[in-house]
Design an enzyme around this catalytic site. Structure first.
Site, PDB file in Angstrom:
ATOM      1  CB  ILE A  74      -5.045   3.119  -1.527  1.00  0.00           C
ATOM      2  CG1 ILE A  74      -6.031   3.896  -0.685  1.00  0.00           C
ATOM      3  CG2 ILE A  74      -5.546   2.684  -2.883  1.00  0.00           C
ATOM      4  CD1 ILE A  74      -7.402   4.056  -1.161  1.00  0.00           C
ATOM      5  CB  THR A 115      -0.923   0.036   1.236  1.00  0.00           C
ATOM      6  OG1 THR A 115      -0.138   0.097   2.421  1.00  0.00           O
ATOM      7  CG2 THR A 115      -1.835  -1.172   1.276  1.00  0.00           C
ATOM      8  CG  ASP A 116      -1.255   4.856  -1.227  1.00  0.00           C
ATOM      9  OD1 ASP A 116      -1.893   4.578  -0.183  1.00  0.00           O
ATOM     10  OD2 ASP A 116      -1.806   5.327  -2.242  1.00  0.00           O
ATOM     11  CG  LEU A 117       2.777   7.465   2.796  1.00  0.00           C
ATOM     12  CD1 LEU A 117       3.286   8.899   2.733  1.00  0.00           C
ATOM     13  CD2 LEU A 117       3.398   6.722   3.956  1.00  0.00           C
ATOM     14  N   GLY A 118      -1.743   6.087   2.264  1.00  0.00           N
ATOM     15  CA  GLY A 118      -3.171   6.139   2.577  1.00  0.00           C
ATOM     16  C   GLY A 118      -3.797   4.766   2.797  1.00  0.00           C
TER      17      GLY A 118
END
Length: 128
Positions: free
Chosen positions: A19, A14-17
């Protein structure tokens, strides 16, 4: 015949969010293709030792909905078309039956840089 492969979204996907980063869908479908090939009774190490490999020559991808940290995904792999040396696969990543990502993948069988016939197991699975 549709092959199903289950996986889970980990923090590293995932990314920082939280997602799933877009390139990681390619990893999910690659793992599913590897499992599909093995389910056909093909040993990719033995193929490589004999001078043959599978290579992705084209991918067409549609990102439909995001997957998130902790989601349990299923990747469906099916054969859409065959030529003597290429298989066109349809792969869909789903969450609870809802499609999140779809790809059309062209897979070639190569010996060196030259196309060779697909293994019998793959052609028979596509026919059956």
């Amino acid at each position: 015949m549709i092959h199903r492969f289950s996986t889970r979204v980990y923090y590293e996907d995932t990314d920082l969010g939280g997602i799933v980063y877009h390139a990681n869908y390619l990893k999910f479908i690659e793992r599913a293709r590897s499992e599909w090939v093995e389910s056909l009774g093909l040993d990719q190490n033995a193929m490589r030792d004999a001078g043959q490999v599978f290579a992705v020559t084209r991918i067409e991808a549609d990102f439909l909905r995001p997957a998130r940290l902790g989601d349990r995904l299923e990747v469906e792999t099916g054969v859409a078309a065959l030529t003597p040396a290429r298989a066109t696969l349809c792969q869909t990543v789903t969450l609870d039956g809802q499609p999140l990502f779809r790809a059309v993948v062209v897979l070639a069988c190569l010996s060196g840089a030259r196309p060779v016939r697909l293994p019998d197991q793959l052609r028979q699975a596509a026919a059956g």
